[in-house]
Every structure is written in structure tokens, then in C-alpha cells.
Write a protein that holds these residues in place. Structure first.
Motif, PDB file in Angstrom:
ATOM      1  N   GLY A  99      -4.325  20.462 -10.967  1.00 30.82           N
ATOM      2  CA  GLY A  99      -4.879  19.701 -12.082  1.00 30.82           C
ATOM      3  C   GLY A  99      -4.072  18.476 -12.435  1.00 30.82           C
ATOM      4  O   GLY A  99      -4.009  18.054 -13.583  1.00 30.82           O
ATOM      5  N   MET A 100      -3.406  17.878 -11.429  1.00 33.91           N
ATOM      6  CA  MET A 100      -2.631  16.659 -11.666  1.00 33.91           C
ATOM      7  C   MET A 100      -2.684  15.774 -10.423  1.00 33.91           C
ATOM      8  O   MET A 100      -2.851  16.254  -9.304  1.00 33.91           O
ATOM      9  N   THR A 101      -2.561  14.482 -10.625  1.00 31.77           N
ATOM     10  CA  THR A 101      -2.601  13.527  -9.520  1.00 31.77           C
ATOM     11  C   THR A 101      -1.248  13.487  -8.811  1.00 31.77           C
ATOM     12  O   THR A 101      -0.205  13.348  -9.449  1.00 31.77           O
ATOM     13  N   ILE A 102      -1.294  13.650  -7.482  1.00 28.08           N
ATOM     14  CA  ILE A 102      -0.069  13.596  -6.671  1.00 28.08           C
ATOM     15  C   ILE A 102      -0.013  12.278  -5.896  1.00 28.08           C
ATOM     16  O   ILE A 102       1.008  11.611  -5.842  1.00 28.08           O
ATOM     17  N   GLU A 103      -1.126  11.933  -5.293  1.00 30.28           N
ATOM     18  CA  GLU A 103      -1.217  10.678  -4.542  1.00 30.28           C
ATOM     19  C   GLU A 103      -1.964   9.640  -5.362  1.00 30.28           C
ATOM     20  O   GLU A 103      -2.576   9.953  -6.392  1.00 30.28           O
ATOM     21  N   ILE A 163       1.075  -0.935   2.833  1.00 28.53           N
ATOM     22  CA  ILE A 163       0.298   0.246   3.228  1.00 28.53           C
ATOM     23  C   ILE A 163       0.641   1.418   2.305  1.00 28.53           C
ATOM     24  O   ILE A 163       1.817   1.764   2.155  1.00 28.53           O
ATOM     25  N   ASP A 164      -0.399   2.005   1.673  1.00 33.33           N
ATOM     26  CA  ASP A 164      -0.127   3.142   0.790  1.00 33.33           C
ATOM     27  C   ASP A 164      -0.726   4.448   1.296  1.00 33.33           C
ATOM     28  O   ASP A 164      -0.469   5.510   0.739  1.00 33.33           O
ATOM     29  N   ARG A 165      -1.521   4.387   2.365  1.00 38.35           N
ATOM     30  CA  ARG A 165      -2.121   5.622   2.882  1.00 38.35           C
ATOM     31  C   ARG A 165      -2.454   5.434   4.351  1.00 38.35           C
ATOM     32  O   ARG A 165      -2.883   4.349   4.766  1.00 38.35           O
ATOM     33  N   VAL A 166      -2.263   6.489   5.156  1.00 43.91           N
ATOM     34  CA  VAL A 166      -2.581   6.459   6.588  1.00 43.91           C
ATOM     35  C   VAL A 166      -3.322   7.753   6.926  1.00 43.91           C
ATOM     36  O   VAL A 166      -2.873   8.846   6.560  1.00 43.91           O
ATOM     37  N   PHE A 167      -4.425   7.652   7.631  1.00 38.78           N
ATOM     38  CA  PHE A 167      -5.160   8.844   8.055  1.00 38.78           C
ATOM     39  C   PHE A 167      -5.958   8.513   9.312  1.00 38.78           C
ATOM     40  O   PHE A 167      -5.990   7.349   9.755  1.00 38.78           O
ATOM     41  N   THR A 168      -6.570   9.521   9.893  1.00 41.53           N
ATOM     42  CA  THR A 168      -7.375   9.301  11.091  1.00 41.53           C
ATOM     43  C   THR A 168      -8.815   9.713  10.818  1.00 41.53           C
ATOM     44  O   THR A 168      -9.091  10.611  10.022  1.00 41.53           O
ATOM     45  N   ILE A 169      -9.733   9.029  11.491  1.00 40.94           N
ATOM     46  CA  ILE A 169     -11.157   9.373  11.455  1.00 40.94           C
ATOM     47  C   ILE A 169     -11.573   9.665  12.883  1.00 40.94           C
ATOM     48  O   ILE A 169     -11.371   8.836  13.780  1.00 40.94           O
ATOM     49  N   GLY A 179     -13.129   9.824  16.251  1.00 41.38           N
ATOM     50  CA  GLY A 179     -13.950   8.854  16.960  1.00 41.38           C
ATOM     51  C   GLY A 179     -13.610   7.410  16.655  1.00 41.38           C
ATOM     52  O   GLY A 179     -14.113   6.490  17.309  1.00 41.38           O
ATOM     53  N   HIS A 180     -12.744   7.207  15.653  1.00 43.69           N
ATOM     54  CA  HIS A 180     -12.379   5.834  15.273  1.00 43.69           C
ATOM     55  C   HIS A 180     -10.873   5.582  15.377  1.00 43.69           C
ATOM     56  O   HIS A 180     -10.454   4.468  15.647  1.00 43.69           O
ATOM     57  N   GLY A 181     -10.081   6.621  15.116  1.00 39.12           N
ATOM     58  CA  GLY A 181      -8.642   6.449  15.231  1.00 39.12           C
ATOM     59  C   GLY A 181      -7.979   6.250  13.884  1.00 39.12           C
ATOM     60  O   GLY A 181      -8.450   6.731  12.850  1.00 39.12           O
ATOM     61  N   THR A 182      -6.868   5.517  13.892  1.00 40.70           N
ATOM     62  CA  THR A 182      -6.020   5.371  12.709  1.00 40.70           C
ATOM     63  C   THR A 182      -6.596   4.373  11.719  1.00 40.70           C
ATOM     64  O   THR A 182      -7.017   3.272  12.080  1.00 40.70           O
ATOM     65  N   VAL A 183      -6.574   4.781  10.443  1.00 50.24           N
ATOM     66  CA  VAL A 183      -7.029   3.920   9.354  1.00 50.24           C
ATOM     67  C   VAL A 183      -5.899   3.813   8.336  1.00 50.24           C
ATOM     68  O   VAL A 183      -5.254   4.815   7.999  1.00 50.24           O
ATOM     69  N   ILE A 184      -5.639   2.602   7.866  1.00 43.42           N
ATOM     70  CA  ILE A 184      -4.650   2.388   6.804  1.00 43.42           C
ATOM     71  C   ILE A 184      -5.360   1.812   5.586  1.00 43.42           C
ATOM     72  O   ILE A 184      -6.385   1.152   5.720  1.00 43.42           O
ATOM     73  N   THR A 185      -4.813   2.088   4.415  1.00 42.20           N
ATOM     74  CA  THR A 185      -5.377   1.504   3.200  1.00 42.20           C
ATOM     75  C   THR A 185      -4.281   0.828   2.403  1.00 42.20           C
ATOM     76  O   THR A 185      -3.096   1.146   2.536  1.00 42.20           O
ATOM     77  N   GLY A 186      -4.688  -0.108   1.554  1.00 37.72           N
ATOM     78  CA  GLY A 186      -3.742  -0.806   0.693  1.00 37.72           C
ATOM     79  C   GLY A 186      -4.462  -1.851  -0.126  1.00 37.72           C
ATOM     80  O   GLY A 186      -5.673  -2.058   0.008  1.00 37.72           O
ATOM     81  N   THR A 187      -3.713  -2.501  -0.991  1.00 36.25           N
ATOM     82  CA  THR A 187      -4.234  -3.612  -1.789  1.00 36.25           C
ATOM     83  C   THR A 187      -3.710  -4.902  -1.188  1.00 36.25           C
ATOM     84  O   THR A 187      -2.494  -5.063  -1.026  1.00 36.25           O
ATOM     85  N   ILE A 188      -4.601  -5.806  -0.835  1.00 36.32           N
ATOM     86  CA  ILE A 188      -4.180  -7.065  -0.209  1.00 36.32           C
ATOM     87  C   ILE A 188      -3.461  -7.918  -1.245  1.00 36.32           C
ATOM     88  O   ILE A 188      -4.029  -8.286  -2.274  1.00 36.32           O
ATOM     89  N   ALA A 189      -2.188  -8.228  -0.967  1.00 31.72           N
ATOM     90  CA  ALA A 189      -1.351  -8.962  -1.924  1.00 31.72           C
ATOM     91  C   ALA A 189      -1.519 -10.465  -1.830  1.00 31.72           C
ATOM     92  O   ALA A 189      -1.180 -11.196  -2.764  1.00 31.72           O
ATOM     93  N   GLY A 190      -2.037 -10.954  -0.719  1.00 37.20           N
ATOM     94  CA  GLY A 190      -2.212 -12.397  -0.563  1.00 37.20           C
ATOM     95  C   GLY A 190      -3.026 -12.704   0.671  1.00 37.20           C
ATOM     96  O   GLY A 190      -3.095 -11.902   1.606  1.00 37.20           O
TER      97      GLY A 190
END
Length: 625
Positions: A38-42, A183-189, A191-202
Motif C-alpha cells: 500500500g505504498m509507492t516504491i518506484e 533513464i529511470d526505468r528499464v524493462f523488456t517487451i 518480441g521488441h527487446g529493451t525499453v527505457i523510460t525517462g523524462t526528456i530534459a532537453g
């Protein structure tokens, strides 16, 4: 209004995730453990519409052990919603999160009092008063305070209206064209491979762009990208982005790294910064700290300029890191102590790659100017200290400030006659250039005093004596400028200062006139210098070189010279004979010149070497007849 990032902050279990769900309809607790506890970790992200404008809401953890994750989320925020539960009021993480929001200079803050359905009006009023008193000690004293109940939907419409009003006031322009995405998160999908997420700073990123993962320097391509689940061909600064990388394994990427364009940004292990110590926290010189910047956490040491410690004040320092990070000028960072792990300060990156060799006083002065965004004075100081010819590219490499800002500052310095533009790209301090040129002219003057019969000096000798620390490109630019003043001439690798005047001065010297008369007196027989008493004629080699260089004499063979007037007579006689007889032999030349056979052969072979005659058997012909 460009794309905005709105983030939550506040103590654990004060209702941040529930508030985001009520605002957006999205549950940002995506991990099983988060659901169970019941709490946010990520970090959690949700799309939110203000009218037709899509913005992103970042839900950050409030637990004290997860503050580093909160910092990762806060580093890209444009607006923070500080959450305070009505039934508990201000708590430890409320205060620490507020410190982080302040140190990261998040432009806008609103305070949301949650769980008002659990308390009466008097309690809400008391918590509101406590918050207002708390805010008075921060840059957000006038921040809006909005009471809500996420579960009962009380005050939610009012909160949405306040968010929209504040968002429209934000000056969000994202002028920085340099693409980077922590980069704040990395995972795989599958059939697609590695995906990264983040907020574009510029900057911006497009499908199929070549990118680099820093600091590991892995190069890859963008296979596809999404903004909040929608496939796009392009994503830009301020947007939450998911990027599918080409041929990159998940194990090769982790949170804390930065996605950038190749060769745009260099990782660094030390940087000069503005440092703000929080009230009640003393930061000592050489203290080991945890540095949080973007989504990375790295250990390092703080080295203060001119003081042993700083408490509740701002100063300038160098931070030496144990691992590389990615930073550009203007990035904000947080400092936390090693133990206990609490936030002790933070500030702004001023020089991500400090390479300027100067005194501490000069460095502090430069950092102050960069801190105040007085880029004209900062660049003027750099040009003055480095005494180098810089380009926009070289200054960008040092400062990591927008190239447009650098160009405008240099252009203004030129107009103010503080700098001079050399060629198409070079810039140098006008004062430095004047001093360097005067130094060079003084050296040439003293060189001529030491060697009174010499016209030239070697170009590299001048560089070694007057410009030993100047780059080759910088030296070439200054030489070109000096030659443009028509006081310096370059002939091959040789330089001459005021050539005509210099030749006239040397020609009047007694030693030159004496040697010229000696050679002239020998007519076509020529003077063999080996027959002279070397001790009676000073600087004989220099004198002979001068007479040859100014075409007063000719060295017809090694060590044997004839005067130019006799040489011209010799040439005319040989040419005239050949014009009438088609060719000439050694004997015929000896007779018309009236000299011995040996000297005749020497002179004819000299004509051959000059390409004026050609020997055919025992005769010579004139080449242009």
C-alpha cells in the motif's frame, strides 16, 4: 504552454498515489509489492489533461528510505504538488521533500491537504495555518493551499482549476537544444527487446536516431518511441518517453544512465558547482557525500573554495566523484550525507568539465558570473585567463552552455571591443591579442639586435619564444592577423618584420658593404670565402646569406661568390654569343669572358643548374632560344 511534468511529493501514506488516481483515473502503483504494502516504491507516471493539453504526473515515494527515488522523479518537474495529510500534518518527509523541491528550483509549488474527510473543519484550518507558516521560510511563501478528499472527490474540481491556472503562468520554453534523457526505468517487451523510460530534459529525439547511453558510451538506435502509450515519430523536452532500443540487452542499461546524442555530452567525474547548505547542516571541506543528479546517485567529495565548512549558506565548490555522471551547465543536484542518510544541501552545476587553470580567486569570480548567468563577463574572463584563440565549439566543450548563448555573448564582446574575431571562427581577448603582438614585436626587435645581419626568423622559433602555450590553430590565426596588419610577412616557414625597412637597414651596415665590395672586386673570378681570414669579418655567414637573399651576389658553387653586376654581364655575353652561333663551347666561353677554364666551367654549370642553358656533348644551348 509546452509539455509539463507535474510531480507529487510528501510523507509516506499521505495519499499521493490516491490523489493522482483521482486526478487522472490511473493507478500509478504498478508493482505487486506496491499493491501489497500500500505504498509507492518506484516512480509512477500517469497522463493528465489540462483542457486539450497533455501533461505528465509523476508519483514519487514518500518513505525516508526511498528519497533517492523521489529525487529521480523530482529532477524533471515543472510543478510540484506537496501532499500533506489532514490527519497528520507536516511530517519528516514533508520537510525533506520540501528541501529537495527548493534545492532543485522547481518553478511552481502547490500544497494539497488530503484526507479532509477524516477530520473536522477546525483541524483543516489548523493544518493550513501550520503549512502557511512552514512555507514562509521557503521560496514558495505564496503557494496555493488546496484541501481535498481523493476518495470522496471533495475539492478535486477546485484543485484541477488551480493546477490549470498555475500551469498557464509557467514560463516553460525548453530552450536547451541539447538532447538528454535520464533513464529511470528499464524493462523488456517480448518480441521488441529493451525499453527505457525517462523524462526528456532537453532537445528532441526521433525514430531511427543514433543515440549513446552514457557514461558507458554504448551506441545504439531508436527503434520506436512512445509518449504515454502513444506511438510517436518524435518526442521533445518535457515529455515522458518510452524508447525501444536496437540490439541492447536489458543487463547493459540501468537507471541512473543518460541517453544522449553521440558526441554531444561528455561524462565527468568532477564539476564546479554552486552549493547551498540546508539550515542546521554543516558541509565540511573534503566531506564524503552522496550526489543525486538526474536519476543517478554517486559518492563523491566536496572541496570548498576558500573555507573549511559551510552552514545554512551558499558557496562555490568542486565535487570530485567516484564514478562518472552526466551533467551540463544549469543542471540541479542534491547532496545527502553518507550516514545518517539525510539531505544536507544541493545546488547548480556551473562547470561540468572544469579545465581552466587559474587562481582560486579567479575561479570563484568565474563561477559567480556563471551562477548569475552573466555569460558575457564569464567569457571575457575566460578569454583573458586562457590567452587562447577560442571557437564556439571549444568554449562549448568547456562550459556545456548552449552554443547560441556562447555565440551571442562573443558577438557582444566583439561589438564592445573586448574581443576580436580572427578568421571565420576564432575569438580572442583584444587585450590579450594586443599584449601578445607587442611581445612578438619586442622579441623580433631584440632578435635583430642580436643578429644584425639577419632578415628572417623561423616561424616556430617565434612560437616557442612568445606563444609556447598557444595551440597550433590559435598561433596560425594570430600570425594571419599580424600579416593582415602588413608589418609581418611569411615566406615558407620564415618570418620577417617590416621587410623593406629591414633590408634597407642591413644594407647600410659596414660589414655588408665591405663584403659586397670584396666580392665585386673579384669580378667573374669570384671570391672564395675560404681564402678570407674569418676572424676579421664578424657574422660572415649572416652577411653572405643577406647578400644572396637580396640578389646582390650569387653563390655559383659552394663557397664561391660573384657580384650580381658581373653575373649579369656574364649572362648577357653567353646569351648573345649563342644567339649568333646557336651554341657555345667551354673554350669559346673562356675567350669571351677572359677568365680561366676552371672558373668558366663553374659559371656554365651554374647556368645549367638555373635551367638557363643545357649541355649537349661539349656545347651548351640557350633554353628559350
Amino acid at each position: 504552454m509546452e509539455h509539463l511534468i507535474i510531480g507529487t511529493a510528501g510523507h509516506v501514506d499521505h495519499g499521493k498515489t490516491e490523489l493522482v488516481k483521482a486526478l487522472t483515473g490511473h493507478d500509478t502503483d504498478r508493482l505487486k509489492e506496491e499493491k501489497t504494502r500500500g505504498m509507492t516504491i518506484e516512480l509512477g507516471f500517469a497522463p493528465f489533461y489540462i483542457g486539450d493539453q497533455l501533461v505528465s504526473i509523476v508519483d514519487v515515494p514518500g518513505h525516508e528510505k526511498l528519497v533517492k527515488t523521489m529525487v529521480s522523479g523530482a529532477s524533471g518537474m515543472d510543478m510540484a504538488l506537496l501532499i500533506v495529510a489532514a490527519n497528520e500534518g507536516i511530517m519528516p518527509q514533508t520537510i525533506e521533500h520540501m528541501h529537495i523541491i527548493t534545492l532543485l528550483h522547481i518553478p511552481c509549488l502547490m500544497v494539497v491537504i488530503t484526507k479532509i474527510d477524516l477530520v473536522d473543519e477546525e483541524k483543516i484550518a489548523q493544518v493550513s495555518e501550520d503549512i502557511r507558516t512552514f512555507l514562509e521560510k521557503t521560496p514558495y511563501a505564496a503557494a496555493t493551499i488546496c484541501p481535498v478528499s481523493s476518495t470522496q472527490e471533495q475539492g478535486m474540481h477546485t484543485l484541477t482549476c488551480h493546477i490549470q491556472e498555475q500551469a498557464e503562468r509557467l514560463d516553460k520554453t525548453h530552450k536547451d537544444s541539447l538532447f538528454r534523457m535520464p533513464i529511470d526505468r528499464v524493462f523488456t517487451i517480448k518480441g521488441h527487446g529493451t525499453v527505457i523510460t525517462g523524462t526528456i530534459a532537453g532537445g528532441q529525439i526521433r525514430k531511427d536516431d543514433t543515440v549513446t547511453i552514457l557514461p558507458s558510451r554504448l551506441r545504439t538506435k531508436v527503434r520506436s518511441l512512445q509518449v504515454h502509450g502513444e506511438t510517436r515519430d518524435r518526442a521533445k523536452a518535457g515529455q515522458r518517453c518510452a524508447i525501444n532500443l536496437h540490439k541492447i540487452e536489458k543487463s547493459m542499461v540501468h537507471r541512473g544512465q543518460v541517453l544522449a546524442k553521440p558526441d554531444d555530452i561528455e561524462p565527468t567525474k568532477y564539476m564546479d558547482v554552486m552549493l547551498q547548505a540546508l539550515q542546521g547542516n554543516r558541509i565540511k571541506h573534503n566531506q564524503r557525500v552522496r550526489l543525486h543528479i538526474g536519476t543517478s546517485e554517486v559518492f563523491g567529495k566536496v572541496q570548498l573554495y576558500h573555507q573549511n565548512d559551510v552552514e545554512n549558506d551558499r558557496t562555490y565548490a568542486r565535487i570530485r566523484l567516484e564514478k562518472h555522471v552526466v551533467a551540463v551547465h544549469g543542471d540541479y543536484y542534491i547532496l545527502r550525507s553518507v550516514t545518517p542518510v539525510i539531505t544536507i544541501g544541493g545546488g547548480k552545476v556551473l562547470l561540468p568539465h572544469p579545465s581552466l587553470k587559474c587562481s582560486k580567486e579567479q575561479m570563484v569570480q568565474l563561477l559567480y558570473r556563471l551562477d548569475e548567468q552573466n555569460y558575457q563577463e564569464a567569457l571575457d574572463q575566460i578569454l583573458d585567463i586562457q590567452r587562447e584563440v577560442h571557437t564556439v565549439a571549444s568554449l562549448y566543450g568547456m562550459l556545456r552552455i548552449s552554443r547560441q548563448i556562447i555565440w551571442k555573448a562573443l558577438d557582444t564582446l566583439v561589438k564592445r571591443e573586448k574581443a576580436i574575431k580572427l578568421g571565420q571562427e576564432g575569438y580572442i581577448s583584444q587585450k590579450v591579442l594586443h599584449e601578445d603582438i607587442q611581445h612578438a614585436y619586442a622579441y623580433l626587435t631584440s632578435y635583430y639586435e642580436r643578429y644584425p645581419y639577419r632578415i628572417y626568423t623561423d616561424k616556430e622559433s617565434l612560437r616557442a619564444q612568445c606563444f609556447p602555450k598557444l595551440s597550433i590553430q590559435g598561433y596560425e590565426a594570430i600570425m594571419k592577423h599580424m600579416m593582415g596588419e602588413q608589418t609581418l610577412e611569411l615566406e615558407g616557414h620564415l618570418l620577417v618584420y617590416h621587410k623593406v625597412k629591414r633590408i634597407q637597414q642591413i644594407a647600410k651596415l659596414d660589414g655588408v658593404q665591405h663584403m659586397e665590395e670584396l666580392i665585386k672586386g673579384e669580378a667573374l673570378k669570384g671570391l672564395q670565402v675560404s681564402t678570407l681570414n674569418m676572424k676579421t669579418i664578424d657574422d660572415m655567414d649572416d652577411i653572405l646569406h643577406f647578400l644572396v637573399a637580396t640578389l646582390r651576389i650569387r653563390e655559383v658553387t659552394s663557397g664561391t661568390y660573384i657580384h650580381e653586376t658581373h653575373y649579369k654581364v656574364f649572362v648577357n655575353k653567353v646569351r648573345s654569343f649563342i644567339e649568333h652561333h646557336k651554341k657555345i663551347s667551354v673554350a669559346e666561353a673562356r675567350d669571351i669572358l677572359g677568365i680561366g677554364r676552371k672558373q668558366t666551367i663553374i659559371l656554365l654549370e651554374y647556368l645549367d643548374a638555373q635551367g638557363m642553358t643545357k649541355r649537349i656533348d661539349n656545347h651548351r644551348i640557350w633554353m628559350d632560344i
